[in-house]
Design a protein around this motif. Structure first.
Motif, PDB file in Angstrom:
ATOM      1  N   GLN A  17     -85.356  35.095 140.196  1.00  0.00           N
ATOM      2  CA  GLN A  17     -84.343  36.009 139.679  1.00  0.00           C
ATOM      3  C   GLN A  17     -84.337  36.043 138.154  1.00  0.00           C
ATOM      4  OE1 GLN A  17     -80.668  34.786 141.536  1.00  0.00           O
ATOM      5  NE2 GLN A  17     -81.504  35.009 143.593  1.00  0.00           N
ATOM      6  N   GLU A  18     -84.517  34.873 137.526  1.00  0.00           N
ATOM      7  CA  GLU A  18     -84.482  34.827 136.068  1.00  0.00           C
ATOM      8  C   GLU A  18     -85.754  35.408 135.461  1.00  0.00           C
ATOM      9  OE1 GLU A  18     -81.396  31.037 135.897  1.00  0.00           O
ATOM     10  OE2 GLU A  18     -83.532  30.701 135.494  1.00  0.00           O
ATOM     11  N   ALA A  19     -86.899  35.099 136.048  1.00  0.00           N
ATOM     12  CA  ALA A  19     -88.149  35.663 135.528  1.00  0.00           C
ATOM     13  C   ALA A  19     -88.155  37.181 135.637  1.00  0.00           C
ATOM     14  CB  ALA A  19     -89.343  35.070 136.274  1.00  0.00           C
ATOM     15  N   ARG A  20     -87.580  37.702 136.699  1.00  0.00           N
ATOM     16  CA  ARG A  20     -87.537  39.148 136.912  1.00  0.00           C
ATOM     17  C   ARG A  20     -86.710  39.842 135.827  1.00  0.00           C
ATOM     18  NH1 ARG A  20     -85.250  40.991 142.628  1.00  0.00           N
ATOM     19  NH2 ARG A  20     -83.462  39.878 141.745  1.00  0.00           N
ATOM     20  N   GLN A  21     -85.821  39.114 135.158  1.00  0.00           N
ATOM     21  CA  GLN A  21     -84.971  39.699 134.120  1.00  0.00           C
ATOM     22  C   GLN A  21     -85.671  39.855 132.765  1.00  0.00           C
ATOM     23  OE1 GLN A  21     -81.593  37.044 133.854  1.00  0.00           O
ATOM     24  NE2 GLN A  21     -81.124  37.214 136.035  1.00  0.00           N
ATOM     25  N   THR A  22     -86.901  39.381 132.659  1.00  0.00           N
ATOM     26  CA  THR A  22     -87.549  39.281 131.345  1.00  0.00           C
ATOM     27  C   THR A  22     -87.634  40.609 130.618  1.00  0.00           C
ATOM     28  OG1 THR A  22     -88.831  37.340 132.017  1.00  0.00           O
ATOM     29  CG2 THR A  22     -89.656  38.608 130.154  1.00  0.00           C
ATOM     30  N   ALA A  23     -88.000  41.677 131.303  1.00  0.00           N
ATOM     31  CA  ALA A  23     -88.144  42.969 130.621  1.00  0.00           C
ATOM     32  C   ALA A  23     -86.835  43.392 129.957  1.00  0.00           C
ATOM     33  CB  ALA A  23     -88.608  44.036 131.606  1.00  0.00           C
ATOM     34  N   GLU A  24     -85.727  43.199 130.666  1.00  0.00           N
ATOM     35  CA  GLU A  24     -84.426  43.555 130.102  1.00  0.00           C
ATOM     36  C   GLU A  24     -84.059  42.628 128.948  1.00  0.00           C
ATOM     37  OE1 GLU A  24     -85.120  43.690 133.451  1.00  0.00           O
ATOM     38  OE2 GLU A  24     -85.151  45.869 133.184  1.00  0.00           O
ATOM     39  N   VAL A  25     -84.388  41.344 129.091  1.00  0.00           N
ATOM     40  CA  VAL A  25     -84.126  40.389 128.001  1.00  0.00           C
ATOM     41  C   VAL A  25     -84.865  40.812 126.739  1.00  0.00           C
ATOM     42  CG1 VAL A  25     -84.592  38.024 127.217  1.00  0.00           C
ATOM     43  CG2 VAL A  25     -83.604  38.417 129.479  1.00  0.00           C
ATOM     44  N   VAL A  26     -86.134  41.159 126.880  1.00  0.00           N
ATOM     45  CA  VAL A  26     -86.945  41.529 125.714  1.00  0.00           C
ATOM     46  C   VAL A  26     -86.432  42.820 125.082  1.00  0.00           C
ATOM     47  CG1 VAL A  26     -89.254  42.271 124.996  1.00  0.00           C
ATOM     48  CG2 VAL A  26     -88.983  40.268 126.472  1.00  0.00           C
ATOM     49  N   ALA A  27     -86.089  43.807 125.907  1.00  0.00           N
ATOM     50  CA  ALA A  27     -85.559  45.057 125.358  1.00  0.00           C
ATOM     51  C   ALA A  27     -84.272  44.804 124.575  1.00  0.00           C
ATOM     52  CB  ALA A  27     -85.316  46.055 126.489  1.00  0.00           C
ATOM     53  N   THR A  28     -83.390  43.982 125.133  1.00  0.00           N
ATOM     54  CA  THR A  28     -82.142  43.638 124.450  1.00  0.00           C
ATOM     55  C   THR A  28     -82.408  42.878 123.160  1.00  0.00           C
ATOM     56  OG1 THR A  28     -80.923  43.564 126.541  1.00  0.00           O
ATOM     57  CG2 THR A  28     -79.970  42.376 124.682  1.00  0.00           C
ATOM     58  N   GLN A  29     -83.314  41.937 123.242  1.00  0.00           N
ATOM     59  CA  GLN A  29     -83.653  41.120 122.073  1.00  0.00           C
ATOM     60  C   GLN A  29     -84.186  41.979 120.936  1.00  0.00           C
ATOM     61  OE1 GLN A  29     -87.427  38.563 121.533  1.00  0.00           O
ATOM     62  NE2 GLN A  29     -86.008  37.265 122.692  1.00  0.00           N
ATOM     63  N   PHE A  30     -85.116  42.879 121.242  1.00  0.00           N
ATOM     64  CA  PHE A  30     -85.691  43.723 120.194  1.00  0.00           C
ATOM     65  C   PHE A  30     -84.609  44.559 119.514  1.00  0.00           C
ATOM     66  CE2 PHE A  30     -90.289  44.020 122.033  1.00  0.00           C
ATOM     67  CZ  PHE A  30     -90.532  42.729 121.592  1.00  0.00           C
ATOM     68  N   SER A  31     -83.664  45.052 120.297  1.00  0.00           N
ATOM     69  CA  SER A  31     -82.600  45.879 119.741  1.00  0.00           C
ATOM     70  C   SER A  31     -81.632  45.056 118.891  1.00  0.00           C
ATOM     71  CB  SER A  31     -81.841  46.581 120.876  1.00  0.00           C
ATOM     72  OG  SER A  31     -80.745  47.307 120.382  1.00  0.00           O
ATOM     73  N   ARG A  32     -81.141  43.958 119.439  1.00  0.00           N
ATOM     74  CA  ARG A  32     -80.119  43.176 118.749  1.00  0.00           C
ATOM     75  C   ARG A  32     -80.661  42.426 117.532  1.00  0.00           C
ATOM     76  NH1 ARG A  32     -76.412  40.355 123.528  1.00  0.00           N
ATOM     77  NH2 ARG A  32     -75.703  42.296 124.489  1.00  0.00           N
TER      78      ARG A  32
END
Length: 354
Positions: A17-32
């Motif tokens: 479940q956590e690994a599957r979240q990576t794309a969203e984590v990276v998109a959020t990280q790049f923005s913030r």
């Protein structure tokens, strides 16, 4: 004798479940992180450090390997790993004036990293912390904090936080270099990670179900992926794995490779790719079991042992895509071997060393 706890379904593990979240984590990280990264990159261009020193342990140290190859190939800045024990145990002062001192940690709590970060600041280095916990002691010590924005990670095996660390390093390098190819790759990375998550690496899971040991090979930017994969084999599957550069393995370790010996090769899509594929063919000629992850394919491979690599928007993105595909496969392999990847024996989520 008590019964072993029932294993979760493959898609029910925290690791999955956590690994599957990576794309969203990276998109959020790049923005913030855009503003803080741009400001730091401008400062580094105006006052280039004489060198970069990294300080980290575990998966975070594998991220530091990625930083070394990325900074050296893209920026021409010598980047070296600082051993935490030199500062925390030996208490030896280092010549770090004006250096960029990059500390990578999920928790930001480990005493040895904190001591080294403080010593680096005292020595005149610019301390940058890549950390998931923005309120951690490490963040308080740093001149600049680059948050991972990965959110809580409850599985002992780090996934999204590791890939978030690589993404933060990539974003910093892209803005520091300030040239189109790397910068244009950043917004494309989340979709590439989603594609990588869907890649079918089931042949690796099937082939290693009964294995006892293996080599994991990569080179250059891909070496960090090999290091991380080898750790995860040991951590989640109870499977002894050693990571080597596909060049370094020729200096002795390759004597172990014979009939039936498992080898996992990560072919990085850049100048190192041809050499890694040639080594895979050599090992296959000895009768070894060789799996190859390659964006461009491996003409000499057994189709059943070819691991598809999602197309990378830039070669520097490929290690992230490799590991994202690998995480899904290793989660399945751990369960296949009777292990719960979320709770490896003898390990805790936060490891504090001195």
């Amino acid at each position: 004798m008590t019964d072993r706890p029932a294993l979760p379904a493959e898609t029910d593990t925290l690791m999955f479940q956590e690994a599957r979240q990576t794309a969203e984590v990276v998109a959020t990280q790049f923005s913030r992180n855009d503003a803080v990264i741009r400001a730091l990159a401008q400062q580094l261009r105006e006052n280039p450090p004489p060198f970069v020193a990294t300080c980290a342990r575990g998966s975070s140290d594998h991220a530091a390997t990625y930083a070394k190859y990325l900074f050296e190939t893209q920026l021409g800045i010598v980047t070296a790993s600082a051993s935490p024990s030199v500062g925390s145990v030996y208490e030896a002062r280092q010549q770090l004036k004006d250096a960029l001192y990059l500390v990578i940690s999920q928790s930001g709590k480990s005493p040895d990293l904190l001591r080294n970060a403080a010593a680096a600041a005292e020595a005149g280095a610019r301390v940058v912390a890549i950390v998931n916990a923005e309120d951690s002691p490490l963040a308080a010590l740093a001149d600049t904090v680059i948050p991972l924005h990965a959110g809580p990670e409850r599985s002992v095996a780090a996934t999204k936080s590791y890939l978030g660390s690589l993404a933060a390093i990539l974003q910093l390098a892209a803005h520091w270099k300030n040239e189109a190819p790397l910068l244009q790759a950043l917004p494309k990375l989340p979709d590439a990670l989603r594609a990588a998550w869907q890649s079918d690496w089931s042949s690796l899971t099937d082939g290693l179900a009964d294995a006892h040991n293996l080599f994991v090979l990569g080179r250059g930017l891909g070496l960090a992926a090999a290091q991380e994969a080898a750790l995860k084999f040991k951590e989640t599957c109870g499977l002894h794995a050693e990571a080597y550069s596909s060049a370094e393995v020729k200096h002795g370790p390759m004597a172990l490779v014979g009939p039936g010996f498992p080898v996992l090769c990560f072919a990085q899509p850049d100048e190192t790719e041809a050499g890694t594929l040639a080594l895979a063919r050599e090992f296959r000629g000895r009768g070894a079991q060789v799996w190859v992850s390659s964006e461009h394919g491996d003409p000499g491979s057994n189709p059943e042992q070819a691991l598809p690599l999602a197309p990378a928007p830039h070669p520097a993105c490929a290690p992230l895509l490799t590991i994202q595909s690998f995480y899904r496969a290793i989660n399945a392999l751990a369960l296949r071997r009777g292990h719960n990847p979320d709770v490896p024996p003898h390990l805790n989520k936060v490891t504090e060393t001195v």
